[in-house]
Design an enzyme around this catalytic site. Structure first.
Site, short mmCIF file in Angstrom:
data_model
loop_
_atom_site.label_atom_id
_atom_site.label_comp_id
_atom_site.label_asym_id
_atom_site.label_seq_id
_atom_site.Cartn_x
_atom_site.Cartn_y
_atom_site.Cartn_z
N ARG A 167 1.02 -1.30 -0.55
CA ARG A 167 0.45 -0.07 0.07
C ARG A 167 0.88 1.68 -0.10
O ARG A 167 1.83 0.97 0.48
CB ARG A 167 -0.49 0.20 1.41
CG ARG A 167 -2.26 1.29 1.39
CD ARG A 167 -2.90 1.80 2.81
NE ARG A 167 -3.12 2.87 3.29
CZ ARG A 167 -3.92 2.87 3.68
NH1 ARG A 167 -4.27 1.82 4.78
NH2 ARG A 167 -4.44 4.00 3.95
N HIS A 168 0.17 2.17 -0.58
CA HIS A 168 1.12 3.25 -0.42
C HIS A 168 1.19 4.10 1.39
O HIS A 168 0.35 4.38 1.67
CB HIS A 168 0.54 4.41 -2.31
CG HIS A 168 0.73 4.24 -3.15
ND1 HIS A 168 2.31 4.17 -3.29
CD2 HIS A 168 -0.02 4.08 -3.84
CE1 HIS A 168 1.83 4.20 -4.68
NE2 HIS A 168 0.42 3.53 -5.33
N VAL A 169 1.62 3.92 1.60
CA VAL A 169 1.61 4.56 3.38
C VAL A 169 3.05 4.60 4.34
O VAL A 169 4.00 3.76 3.53
CB VAL A 169 0.90 3.54 4.39
CG1 VAL A 169 1.31 1.93 3.98
CG2 VAL A 169 0.42 3.61 5.30
#
Length: 406
Positions: A167-169
């Protein structure tokens, strides 16, 4: 001379020295009498029959247990009813499979750094190697509140292992919330190139056609969409100035508020996390070497990834996915970007140095030529490898189906 003792039934007494051990002599209902020498050895014919019946039941039960591979169902139900055991004692879940190490991997992918390409490969590899690929539909929320961090970490930690979560995190500290810290991997690229790719991609999409921009940024005004990159940089528009350019470091620094502020604190914390929590941080400019090292470090996830990536039938993972209408700003504008991204570049060169050191340990050569001196006006060179856009579902599914049929 003494007379011989007479037995009550007549004749000589067969036991002149007393009754034998265990009872009285036969006759006159003698089996109903108990004349023991030791109190705990008392038994009767009824007791003897009960013991033999119990032994017979035990033997039959043991035989049935061995023939059927376990105890009879009715005995299990009886034991459960009586409370001496639970049903799961003998009918619990099968023993867990031997998990590879590491069995928990997180790819907190940085935007516009080849992550879409890697995720497409992971879809194939998860089917091929049987690991659990956990993805997220949330692409635009990288900073989380404390409760959101706890909830996400809980969801990730309960996933079936071995898993790979992507995930983009920004970096999440699992141990802070009592969880097992997973192994992290990531890929970054030259900061100016990343910024330019994102700038034009948001406006005009990629090789599929200009209409992609209507999907990505439908509410963008026309004057903003066609804003000249040089004007954006030189006139100090918000999109082209700090802290909007401070983008890569927070993915490695973490969720602390100071991780969003360009400075030495965030930079040093990001370097520390790279050393302590990331198995590998590669650079997009050398993606094939990144995939090769991932295959060596995590074979149960990435075995065969390089051959899939280099397959000529699916070369669109490489040169065909170029952002349209991408232009290089003027040297003056690029130099301003470079100065505004000085922390980003310090981090990028640190990661690149560590990556090249790792390559040398495994006998890999760096094919990228080293410039003798960095020019005052640094002009980034365009990359050969860029990622397809995130919403390319139909083409992606067709491409995956072709792979699965092979």
């Amino acid at each position: 001379m003494k007379k011989k003792q007479q037995h009550p039934g007549g004749g000589a007494d067969p036991w002149p020295h007393g009754a034998p051990l265990g009872g009285a002599p036969p006759g006159l209902g003698s089996w109903k009498r108990r004349v023991p020498l030791l109190p705990f050895l008392r038994f009767s014919l009824r007791d003897y029959g009960f013991c033999m019946a119990t032994l017979l039941v035990f033997c039959l039960g043991s035989l049935l247990y061995q023939l059927s591979g376990g105890p009879p169902r009715f005995l299990l139900d009886l034991r459960q009813y009586l409370g001496n055991s639970t049903y799961l004692d003998d009918h619990g879940p099968p023993p867990s499979k031997v998990l590879p190490f590491p069995s928990q991997v997180v790819y907190n992918r940085v935007g516009k750094c080849g992550s879409r390409t890697v995720v497409l490969l992971l879809r194939i590899l998860s089917e091929k190697h049987g690991f659990n690929l956990v993805t997220s539909d949330i692409h635009n929320k990288t900073r989380l509140t404390k409760n959101e961090q706890m909830e996400l970490i809980k969801n990730i930690s309960t996933a079936e292992q071995p898993y790979l979560f992507t995930r983009h995190v920004h970096f999440l500290n699992f141990s802070r919330f009592g969880g097992d810290q997973p192994v992290y991997i990531n890929i970054i690229r030259d900061p100016v190139n990343r910024f330019l790719s994102n700038y034009f991609f948001r406006r005009f999409g990629d090789w599929r056609g200009e209409q992609n921009h209507m999907i990505r940024t439908p509410s963008m005004r026309q004057e903003e969409r066609y804003l000249d990159i040089n004007e954006c940089i030189l006139e100090n528009y918000p999109e082209c100035s700090n802290p909007r350019l401070f983008y890569i470091i927070p993915y490695f620094c973490g969720q602390h508020p100071r991780c969003r502020e360009p400075g030495e604190w965030a930079l040093e914390r990001a370097k520390l996390n790279v050393n302590e929590n990331f198995l590998l941080v590669g650079i997009l400019e050398e993606l094939e070497d990144v995939l090769l090292l991932l295959e060596r470090f995590l074979p149960h996830y990435f075995k065969g990834v390089l051959s899939i990536y280099k397959d000529p039938e699916h070369r669109k993972l490489g040169n065909m996915t170029v952002t349209v209408k991408k232009t290089v700003p003027s040297p003056e504008a690029v130099q301003i970007l470079y100065q505004r991204m000085r922390y980003e570049y310090e981090f990028y060169h640190y990661v690149k140095e560590q990556f090249h050191l790792l390559k040398r340990k495994f006998g890999l050569k760096s094919h990228v030529s080293k410039p003798l001196l960095r020019p005052h006006f640094f002009i980034p060179t365009p990359l050969e490898t860029e990622e397809p856009i995130d919403d390319e579902e139909q083409d992606d599914e067709k491409w995956l189906e072709d792979i699965y049929k092979r």
